[in-house]
Design a protein around this motif. Structure first.
Motif, PDB file in Angstrom:
ATOM      1  N   VAL A 176       3.549  -6.034  -0.185  1.00 25.59           N
ATOM      2  CA  VAL A 176       3.117  -6.267  -1.566  1.00 25.59           C
ATOM      3  C   VAL A 176       4.094  -7.204  -2.251  1.00 25.59           C
ATOM      4  O   VAL A 176       5.284  -7.269  -1.920  1.00 25.59           O
ATOM      5  N   SER A 177       3.570  -7.962  -3.186  1.00 26.23           N
ATOM      6  CA  SER A 177       4.393  -8.863  -3.989  1.00 26.23           C
ATOM      7  C   SER A 177       3.687  -9.029  -5.326  1.00 26.23           C
ATOM      8  O   SER A 177       2.604  -8.485  -5.547  1.00 26.23           O
ATOM      9  N   ASN A 223      12.131  -4.512   1.588  1.00 22.53           N
ATOM     10  CA  ASN A 223      11.907  -4.825   3.007  1.00 22.53           C
ATOM     11  C   ASN A 223      10.887  -3.895   3.661  1.00 22.53           C
ATOM     12  O   ASN A 223      10.666  -3.976   4.862  1.00 22.53           O
ATOM     13  N   GLN A 224      10.333  -2.992   2.879  1.00 23.22           N
ATOM     14  CA  GLN A 224       9.461  -1.960   3.444  1.00 23.22           C
ATOM     15  C   GLN A 224       7.995  -2.368   3.356  1.00 23.22           C
ATOM     16  O   GLN A 224       7.612  -3.162   2.511  1.00 23.22           O
ATOM     17  N   THR A 225       7.201  -1.781   4.239  1.00 17.11           N
ATOM     18  CA  THR A 225       5.767  -1.989   4.118  1.00 17.11           C
ATOM     19  C   THR A 225       5.198  -0.894   3.222  1.00 17.11           C
ATOM     20  O   THR A 225       5.702   0.227   3.180  1.00 17.11           O
ATOM     21  N   PHE A 226       4.143  -1.259   2.511  1.00 13.86           N
ATOM     22  CA  PHE A 226       3.486  -0.350   1.583  1.00 13.86           C
ATOM     23  C   PHE A 226       2.469   0.483   2.377  1.00 13.86           C
ATOM     24  O   PHE A 226       1.631  -0.086   3.082  1.00 13.86           O
ATOM     25  N   GLN A 227       2.567   1.778   2.266  1.00 16.21           N
ATOM     26  CA  GLN A 227       1.711   2.711   3.010  1.00 16.21           C
ATOM     27  C   GLN A 227       1.736   2.418   4.511  1.00 16.21           C
ATOM     28  O   GLN A 227       0.749   2.617   5.215  1.00 16.21           O
ATOM     29  N   GLY A 228       2.863   1.881   4.973  1.00 11.81           N
ATOM     30  CA  GLY A 228       3.060   1.679   6.402  1.00 11.81           C
ATOM     31  C   GLY A 228       2.317   0.500   7.000  1.00 11.81           C
ATOM     32  O   GLY A 228       2.459   0.211   8.183  1.00 11.81           O
ATOM     33  N   LYS A 229       1.531  -0.242   6.205  1.00  5.75           N
ATOM     34  CA  LYS A 229       0.756  -1.323   6.825  1.00  5.75           C
ATOM     35  C   LYS A 229       0.592  -2.578   5.979  1.00  5.75           C
ATOM     36  O   LYS A 229       0.126  -3.597   6.494  1.00  5.75           O
ATOM     37  N   ALA A 250      -6.938   3.888  -0.859  1.00  8.93           N
ATOM     38  CA  ALA A 250      -5.575   4.421  -1.014  1.00  8.93           C
ATOM     39  C   ALA A 250      -4.684   3.443  -1.782  1.00  8.93           C
ATOM     40  O   ALA A 250      -3.605   3.804  -2.243  1.00  8.93           O
ATOM     41  N   VAL A 251      -5.131   2.192  -1.902  1.00 14.23           N
ATOM     42  CA  VAL A 251      -4.349   1.176  -2.627  1.00 14.23           C
ATOM     43  C   VAL A 251      -4.845   1.124  -4.070  1.00 14.23           C
ATOM     44  O   VAL A 251      -6.014   0.831  -4.313  1.00 14.23           O
ATOM     45  N   THR A 252      -3.966   1.436  -5.009  1.00 12.05           N
ATOM     46  CA  THR A 252      -4.364   1.359  -6.422  1.00 12.05           C
ATOM     47  C   THR A 252      -3.291   0.614  -7.199  1.00 12.05           C
ATOM     48  O   THR A 252      -2.154   0.478  -6.741  1.00 12.05           O
ATOM     49  N   HIS A 253      -3.685   0.153  -8.383  1.00 12.90           N
ATOM     50  CA  HIS A 253      -2.749  -0.535  -9.265  1.00 12.90           C
ATOM     51  C   HIS A 253      -1.515   0.344  -9.493  1.00 12.90           C
ATOM     52  O   HIS A 253      -0.370  -0.109  -9.394  1.00 12.90           O
ATOM     53  N   ALA A 254      -1.761   1.625  -9.751  1.00 13.55           N
ATOM     54  CA  ALA A 254      -0.659   2.543 -10.074  1.00 13.55           C
ATOM     55  C   ALA A 254       0.288   2.716  -8.881  1.00 13.55           C
ATOM     56  O   ALA A 254       1.508   2.681  -9.045  1.00 13.55           O
ATOM     57  N   THR A 255      -0.268   2.886  -7.665  1.00 12.61           N
ATOM     58  CA  THR A 255       0.611   3.113  -6.508  1.00 12.61           C
ATOM     59  C   THR A 255       1.400   1.846  -6.150  1.00 12.61           C
ATOM     60  O   THR A 255       2.559   1.927  -5.745  1.00 12.61           O
ATOM     61  N   VAL A 256       0.781   0.676  -6.325  1.00 15.45           N
ATOM     62  CA  VAL A 256       1.496  -0.571  -6.035  1.00 15.45           C
ATOM     63  C   VAL A 256       2.611  -0.781  -7.061  1.00 15.45           C
ATOM     64  O   VAL A 256       3.744  -1.118  -6.711  1.00 15.45           O
ATOM     65  N   GLU A 257       2.298  -0.532  -8.346  1.00 10.99           N
ATOM     66  CA  GLU A 257       3.318  -0.665  -9.398  1.00 10.99           C
ATOM     67  C   GLU A 257       4.497   0.273  -9.124  1.00 10.99           C
ATOM     68  O   GLU A 257       5.657  -0.108  -9.276  1.00 10.99           O
ATOM     69  N   GLU A 258       4.184   1.471  -8.714  1.00  8.40           N
ATOM     70  CA  GLU A 258       5.217   2.465  -8.432  1.00  8.40           C
ATOM     71  C   GLU A 258       6.102   1.985  -7.268  1.00  8.40           C
ATOM     72  O   GLU A 258       7.319   2.099  -7.307  1.00  8.40           O
ATOM     73  N   THR A 308       0.299 -10.961 -11.307  1.00  7.40           N
ATOM     74  CA  THR A 308      -0.778 -10.562 -10.404  1.00  7.40           C
ATOM     75  C   THR A 308      -0.153  -9.775  -9.262  1.00  7.40           C
ATOM     76  O   THR A 308       0.817 -10.232  -8.664  1.00  7.40           O
ATOM     77  N   LEU A 309      -0.699  -8.602  -8.979  1.00  3.23           N
ATOM     78  CA  LEU A 309      -0.226  -7.824  -7.834  1.00  3.23           C
ATOM     79  C   LEU A 309      -0.974  -8.298  -6.599  1.00  3.23           C
ATOM     80  O   LEU A 309      -2.188  -8.531  -6.643  1.00  3.23           O
ATOM     81  N   ILE A 310      -0.235  -8.463  -5.507  1.00  4.43           N
ATOM     82  CA  ILE A 310      -0.845  -8.986  -4.283  1.00  4.43           C
ATOM     83  C   ILE A 310      -0.536  -8.050  -3.122  1.00  4.43           C
ATOM     84  O   ILE A 310       0.630  -7.736  -2.864  1.00  4.43           O
TER      85      ILE A 310
END
Ligand code: ZN
Length: 493
Positions: A122-123, A113-119, A96-104, A133-135
């Motif tokens: 990201v930075s 302050n939010q969590t990504f996909q609830g869990k 469920a974690v992709t480059h595109a969804t993290v970039e978005e 680099t996406l982390i």
């Protein structure tokens, strides 16, 4: 901003006790013998490699020729930053974690302050080290980061007092002030906004932007025991000690930039407290905790493996300067970093540390390439290293790469290459650089010209990209007293 931004969630008494005990037990590794530490590390490594092979298509393919039971890391290939980003979707273990969804997600600053996909949190790192680099980090990574801060990185958790400290903190929570110098998805002080709820019972927080006009009044009113910020922010603040009144101060904690010896002693004197300098990178924020008695930092080697290596990835023994570091983060199972290349140059200590922490200690952190210019100040020639530029442009997200060219002794052209489609914020770039040059004391000596270029090019002779180019070189009339510094800078080994 001036209070915790995380929403209060109810924590059951049982969960609070369970998490508190787990946090407290994290202290144990600081007292382990090297053999015991190695056992713990190897056990976690075995499980971690198994998980990576099972759930990451990238590592499964990359390690296909290596025996499944092999825990000898030197047999495993290295992963570079460029490879990590080119294969991001195959590296991560959660489909469920992709480059595109993290970039978005990070495109919307409201998500900070939010969590990504609830869990996940990201930075990103900056573009100035090649490309951002996406982390993506799981909850365990965060829990370890905060648990290490509370125990291993906490001056009050020393000696017999550590048995009492958690109980004392329930009655009298530690007052922690976090000064934030940049806003956005940077692996920085913002991470404190993700502190698990149970830990709020042990701490009181004040989050402040470092440029808050009422910074000193707010700090005095809050009266922190722990002050966390970048070295530059604390160094600037230490110039105003006559206005500061912080009688509870127990320790300062610095992050994300190289803390020079001079800055350490200025900050320590100004706040009358030891400085714990955490060396970390965005890819692993819990990498080390500072040492209260000396320079450097203790590696949290029960959860991270740092290999100091030469240019050919061969091990470099303690006491000698490595060319780079290979990092294996045993806690991040969503985006595994295995023998991941970091450009920093380290020297590991050869002797046990006098502070009582038995974890291996990094003695010296050289940081990235020691490029520098000689510039002329009113008091003679001064070396200007790459750090002020690196620190100024590292977190300008729209900047992919920068280059500084010394065209005359005191005239430097800065070329910024934006990431495709972006426009660099030049006033912000100039402000950031002015802040850094103020610290070096060279702000009024140097003329800086900014240029934005579509693409920076490699050096015509060496075919290598260079960030610092001098057209004027070492001055012929350099004072004899500076000749040694010049030699040190050119040959840091
Ligand atoms: Zn120590």
């Amino acid at each position: 901003m001036s209070s915790s931004a995380s929403a209060k969630k109810k924590v059951s008494f049982l969960s609070f006790i369970k998490h508190s005990c787990w946090t407290y037990l994290q202290y144990a590794a600081t007292q382990m013998s090297p053999d015991r530490l190695h056992q713990v590390q190897q056990k976690r490594l075995r499980q971690f490699l198994k998980t990576a092979r099972a759930s990451s298509p990238y590592y499964r393919e990359k390690f296909r020729h290596i025996d499944a039971d092999c825990v000898d890391l030197s047999k495993y290939p290295v992963t570079t930053k460029a490879e990590m980003m080119a294969h991001f979707d195959q590296v991560v273990t959660d489909p469920a974690v992709t480059h595109a969804t993290v970039e978005e997600f990070i495109a919307d600053t409201g998500n900070v302050n939010q969590t990504f996909q609830g869990k996940y949190t990201v930075s990103h790192t900056s573009g100035s080290q090649g490309q951002p680099t996406l982390i993506v980090q799981n909850q365990l990574v965060l829990n370890l980061l905060f648990a290490f801060q509370m125990t291993r990185g906490n001056i009050s958790y020393r000696g017999a007092r550590r048995f009492l400290q958690p109980i004392l903190n329930l009655w009298n929570p530690t007052r922690l002030a976090v000064l934030i110098s940049q806003q956005g998805f940077f692996p920085s002080a913002w991470i404190w906004q993700h502190l698990p709820e149970y830990m709020h019972r042990y701490m009181r927080f004040l989050f402040l932007p470092a440029n808050d006009p009422d910074l000193i009044a707010k700090l005095n009113a809050f009266s922190p025991a722990v002050l966390t910020a970048t070295p530059t922010t604390l160094d600037l603040l230490s110039l105003k000690t006559d206005q500061l009144n912080l009688p509870r101060m127990k320790q300062a904690v610095t992050w994300s930039e190289t803390l020079t010896l001079k800055a350490r002693s200025r900050i320590s004197a100004a706040f009358q407290a030891p400085v714990m300098d955490n060396y970390a990178c965005g890819e692993c924020m819990f990498m080390t905790n500072g040492c209260p008695t000396g320079t450097g930092a203790h590696v949290n080697a029960d959860w991270i493996i740092l290999e100091v290596v030469d240019e050919q990835n061969r091990p470099v023994p303690p006491g000698q300067l490595g060319h780079k570091v290979l990092m294996t983060n045993l806690a991040n199972t969503v985006q595994p970093f295995i023998r991941y290349e970091i450009g920093d140059r380290l020297v590991m200590a050869t002797e046990p540390c006098g502070c009582g922490n038995k974890l291996p200690r990094i003695e010296t952190i050289i940081g990235r390439a020691a490029d520098f210019f000689w510039v002329k100040s009113t008091s003679g020639y001064r070396p200007l290293t790459a750090y002020p530029f690196q620190h100024a442009f590292d977190y300008l997200r729209e900047v992919r790469e920068w280059q500084a060219e010394q065209v005359e002794r005191n005239h430097i052209i800065i070329r910024l290459e934006p990431i495709p489609g972006a426009t660099p914020d030049l006033p912000l770039a100039r402000t950031r650089l002015d802040e850094r040059l103020t610290i070096t004391g060279l702000l009024h000596d140097i003329q800086i010209t900014f240029e934005v270029v579509p693409q920076l090019t490699t050096d015509a002779h060496s075919a290598k990209f260079r960030r610092m180019i001098s057209r004027v070189g070492v001055p012929a009339d350099l004072e004899p007293s500076l000749q040694n510094i010049a030699a040190d800078l050119e040959h840091p080994q």
